[in-house]
Every structure is written in C-alpha cells, then in structure tokens.
Design a protein around this motif. Structure first.
Motif, PDB file in Angstrom:
ATOM      1  N   CYS A  96       0.848  -1.184   0.000  1.00  0.00           N
ATOM      2  CA  CYS A  96       0.000   0.000   0.000  1.00  0.00           C
ATOM      3  C   CYS A  96       0.887   1.239   0.000  1.00  0.00           C
ATOM      4  CB  CYS A  96      -0.917   0.014   1.212  1.00  0.00           C
ATOM      5  SG  CYS A  96      -1.901   1.530   1.289  1.00  0.00           S
ATOM      6  N   PRO A  97       0.811   2.057  -1.031  1.00  0.00           N
ATOM      7  CA  PRO A  97       1.645   3.258  -1.090  1.00  0.00           C
ATOM      8  C   PRO A  97       1.069   4.441  -0.306  1.00  0.00           C
ATOM      9  CG  PRO A  97       0.369   3.057  -3.091  1.00  0.00           C
ATOM     10  CD  PRO A  97       0.065   1.844  -2.265  1.00  0.00           C
ATOM     11  N   PHE A  98      -0.058   4.257   0.370  1.00  0.00           N
ATOM     12  CA  PHE A  98      -0.747   5.378   0.982  1.00  0.00           C
ATOM     13  C   PHE A  98      -0.625   5.492   2.496  1.00  0.00           C
ATOM     14  CE2 PHE A  98      -3.433   4.992  -2.911  1.00  0.00           C
ATOM     15  CZ  PHE A  98      -2.982   6.173  -3.486  1.00  0.00           C
ATOM     16  N   GLU A  99       0.039   4.569   3.146  1.00  0.00           N
ATOM     17  CA  GLU A  99       0.080   4.611   4.606  1.00  0.00           C
ATOM     18  C   GLU A  99       0.694   5.916   5.127  1.00  0.00           C
ATOM     19  OE1 GLU A  99      -1.556   2.666   6.778  1.00  0.00           O
ATOM     20  OE2 GLU A  99      -2.357   1.792   4.940  1.00  0.00           O
ATOM     21  N   GLU A 100       1.834   6.317   4.582  1.00  0.00           N
ATOM     22  CA  GLU A 100       2.450   7.573   5.022  1.00  0.00           C
ATOM     23  C   GLU A 100       1.577   8.772   4.666  1.00  0.00           C
ATOM     24  OE1 GLU A 100       6.588   8.230   4.066  1.00  0.00           O
ATOM     25  OE2 GLU A 100       7.014   6.094   4.328  1.00  0.00           O
ATOM     26  N   LEU A 101       1.006   8.754   3.464  1.00  0.00           N
ATOM     27  CA  LEU A 101       0.140   9.847   3.034  1.00  0.00           C
ATOM     28  C   LEU A 101      -1.081   9.946   3.934  1.00  0.00           C
ATOM     29  CD1 LEU A 101      -0.631  12.074   1.036  1.00  0.00           C
ATOM     30  CD2 LEU A 101      -1.636  10.285  -0.420  1.00  0.00           C
ATOM     31  N   LYS A 102      -1.656   8.808   4.308  1.00  0.00           N
ATOM     32  CA  LYS A 102      -2.820   8.787   5.193  1.00  0.00           C
ATOM     33  C   LYS A 102      -2.498   9.498   6.515  1.00  0.00           C
ATOM     34  CE  LYS A 102      -3.722   5.377   7.771  1.00  0.00           C
ATOM     35  NZ  LYS A 102      -3.980   4.178   8.508  1.00  0.00           N
ATOM     36  N   ASP A 103      -1.348   9.157   7.113  1.00  0.00           N
ATOM     37  CA  ASP A 103      -0.947   9.784   8.376  1.00  0.00           C
ATOM     38  C   ASP A 103      -0.729  11.286   8.204  1.00  0.00           C
ATOM     39  OD1 ASP A 103      -1.072   7.274   9.509  1.00  0.00           O
ATOM     40  OD2 ASP A 103       1.096   6.920   9.398  1.00  0.00           O
ATOM     41  N   LYS A 104      -0.100  11.661   7.094  1.00  0.00           N
ATOM     42  CA  LYS A 104       0.170  13.079   6.819  1.00  0.00           C
ATOM     43  C   LYS A 104      -1.143  13.847   6.641  1.00  0.00           C
ATOM     44  CE  LYS A 104       2.785  16.002   3.625  1.00  0.00           C
ATOM     45  NZ  LYS A 104       2.058  16.653   2.556  1.00  0.00           N
ATOM     46  N   LEU A 105      -2.061  13.294   5.864  1.00  0.00           N
ATOM     47  CA  LEU A 105      -3.347  13.961   5.641  1.00  0.00           C
ATOM     48  C   LEU A 105      -4.151  14.072   6.936  1.00  0.00           C
ATOM     49  CD1 LEU A 105      -4.433  12.356   2.247  1.00  0.00           C
ATOM     50  CD2 LEU A 105      -3.804  14.749   2.657  1.00  0.00           C
ATOM     51  N   ALA A 106      -4.118  13.039   7.757  1.00  0.00           N
ATOM     52  CA  ALA A 106      -4.833  13.080   9.032  1.00  0.00           C
ATOM     53  C   ALA A 106      -4.269  14.183   9.920  1.00  0.00           C
ATOM     54  CB  ALA A 106      -4.745  11.720   9.729  1.00  0.00           C
ATOM     55  N   ALA A 107      -2.947  14.288   9.956  1.00  0.00           N
ATOM     56  CA  ALA A 107      -2.315  15.322  10.785  1.00  0.00           C
ATOM     57  C   ALA A 107      -2.632  16.720  10.260  1.00  0.00           C
ATOM     58  CB  ALA A 107      -0.806  15.103  10.831  1.00  0.00           C
ATOM     59  N   GLU A 108      -2.630  16.896   8.943  1.00  0.00           N
ATOM     60  CA  GLU A 108      -2.856  18.210   8.341  1.00  0.00           C
ATOM     61  C   GLU A 108      -4.315  18.651   8.399  1.00  0.00           C
ATOM     62  OE1 GLU A 108      -1.348  18.043   4.357  1.00  0.00           O
ATOM     63  OE2 GLU A 108       0.752  17.998   5.014  1.00  0.00           O
ATOM     64  N   THR A 109      -5.231  17.711   8.313  1.00  0.00           N
ATOM     65  CA  THR A 109      -6.653  18.082   8.202  1.00  0.00           C
ATOM     66  C   THR A 109      -7.458  17.843   9.476  1.00  0.00           C
ATOM     67  OG1 THR A 109      -7.307  15.884   7.421  1.00  0.00           O
ATOM     68  CG2 THR A 109      -6.638  17.512   5.729  1.00  0.00           C
ATOM     69  N   GLY A 110      -6.917  17.042  10.376  1.00  0.00           N
ATOM     70  CA  GLY A 110      -7.660  16.699  11.575  1.00  0.00           C
ATOM     71  C   GLY A 110      -8.661  15.580  11.366  1.00  0.00           C
ATOM     72  N   PHE A 111      -8.713  15.035  10.160  1.00  0.00           N
ATOM     73  CA  PHE A 111      -9.610  13.916   9.880  1.00  0.00           C
ATOM     74  C   PHE A 111      -9.125  12.673  10.609  1.00  0.00           C
ATOM     75  CE2 PHE A 111     -11.575  16.312   6.643  1.00  0.00           C
ATOM     76  CZ  PHE A 111     -12.658  15.608   6.145  1.00  0.00           C
ATOM     77  N   SER A 112     -10.065  11.855  11.032  1.00  0.00           N
ATOM     78  CA  SER A 112      -9.757  10.516  11.516  1.00  0.00           C
ATOM     79  C   SER A 112     -10.063   9.601  10.332  1.00  0.00           C
ATOM     80  CB  SER A 112     -10.632  10.169  12.716  1.00  0.00           C
ATOM     81  OG  SER A 112     -10.432   8.827  13.070  1.00  0.00           O
ATOM     82  N   ILE A 113      -9.041   9.194   9.611  1.00  0.00           N
ATOM     83  CA  ILE A 113      -9.220   8.430   8.372  1.00  0.00           C
ATOM     84  C   ILE A 113      -9.438   6.963   8.719  1.00  0.00           C
ATOM     85  CG2 ILE A 113      -8.160   7.749   6.192  1.00  0.00           C
ATOM     86  CD1 ILE A 113      -6.647  10.455   6.275  1.00  0.00           C
ATOM     87  N   SER A 114     -10.565   6.437   8.283  1.00  0.00           N
ATOM     88  CA  SER A 114     -10.907   5.051   8.614  1.00  0.00           C
ATOM     89  C   SER A 114     -10.556   4.070   7.514  1.00  0.00           C
ATOM     90  CB  SER A 114     -12.393   4.939   8.930  1.00  0.00           C
ATOM     91  OG  SER A 114     -13.147   5.363   7.823  1.00  0.00           O
ATOM     92  N   GLY A 115     -10.231   4.556   6.335  1.00  0.00           N
ATOM     93  CA  GLY A 115      -9.888   3.646   5.252  1.00  0.00           C
ATOM     94  C   GLY A 115      -9.700   4.383   3.946  1.00  0.00           C
ATOM     95  N   HIS A 116      -9.268   3.641   2.953  1.00  0.00           N
ATOM     96  CA  HIS A 116      -9.099   4.186   1.609  1.00  0.00           C
ATOM     97  C   HIS A 116      -9.106   3.031   0.618  1.00  0.00           C
ATOM     98  CE1 HIS A 116      -4.943   3.199   2.788  1.00  0.00           C
ATOM     99  NE2 HIS A 116      -4.822   2.862   1.514  1.00  0.00           N
TER     100      HIS A 116
END
Length: 136
Positions: A96-116
C-alpha cells in the motif's frame, strides 16, 4: 417487538466462505457459479441479497469497477488492485503506497481516516499481446 435474529443458512455460509477464500474481489455471478456446485437450486438473487447484507453489515466490501460491476471482498482485507479493462483480470498491488500519506493527511486536516481504496485500470500483458501492442 424484538427483531428476529438473522438466520445463518448453509447457503449464506457458503457465499461468505467463497469470498473469504478468494484472492481477488468477485462478482455476484462468480460467487453464484462457485456456490451452485454445492447448492444447485441456489438463485442468483439470493447471492446478491446476501452479498449486499454482508456489505451493509461491514463483513464484506463492495467495490464498483470501471465497468459498473460490483465486486466483493472481505472488508478486513486491505488490498489494492490493477484491473484489465478487457478481460477483467485483477492483480493485487503488493504494497500500500498510501500509509504515510494517510498519516500526513490526518495530521494536516484533523480527519480521523478510517480507510481508503485504490484501483488502477489498464490492459494486461496478455490482452496487449493479443492486440499486438508494444509496452508503454
């Protein structure tokens, strides 16, 4: 009145087992074809109804392909695919190429990302050879 407990029929168990054992997402028709070996009188509508119930309950994830056909896989699996637009063969992307991006987006937006999800569409090597296309 209390809601009746959902019945676990042998057909329902078979449908879920087929999804669990598959290495790729399956269409309802593919599940139906496999289940008919054990349940010759099984109706396609029964397969659709059970797959949608599993999806509504969070056991199974429905994935809409570019061809408009829904495919089903276990919701607990985290996988991404490349799918051939001609023969519909799916190949799993191993990482999965998105794990780091998921963490970065969550930190930047305040979203609690549950999946992609991610799926690439293109033409597989076999279909390209059949059409005489070069790699590219």
């Amino acid at each position: 009145m209390a809601q009746a407990r959902e019945r676990q029929t042998p057909q329902k168990k078979c449908i879920l087992q087929i999804i669990q054992e598959s290495s790729v997402p399956l269409t309802a028709e593919q599940v139906f074809a496999q289940a008919r070996g054990d349940f010759p009188s099984l109706a396609l509508t029964t397969v659709y109804r059970n797959l949608e119930a599993f999806a509504a309950g969070g056991t199974v994830r429905a994935i809409a392909g570019d061809d408009g056909v829904r495919r089903y896989e276990l919701a607990s699996r985290h996988r991404h695919y490349m799918t051939c637009v001609e023969c519909k063969k799916s190949v799993e992307i191993p990482e999965c190429p998105f794990e780091e991006l998921k963490d970065k987006l969550a930190a930047e937006t305040g979203f609690s990302i549950s999946g992609h999800s991610m799926e690439f569409f293109g033409t597989c090597p076999e279909c390209r050879r059949r059409h005489g296309e070069q790699k590219g």
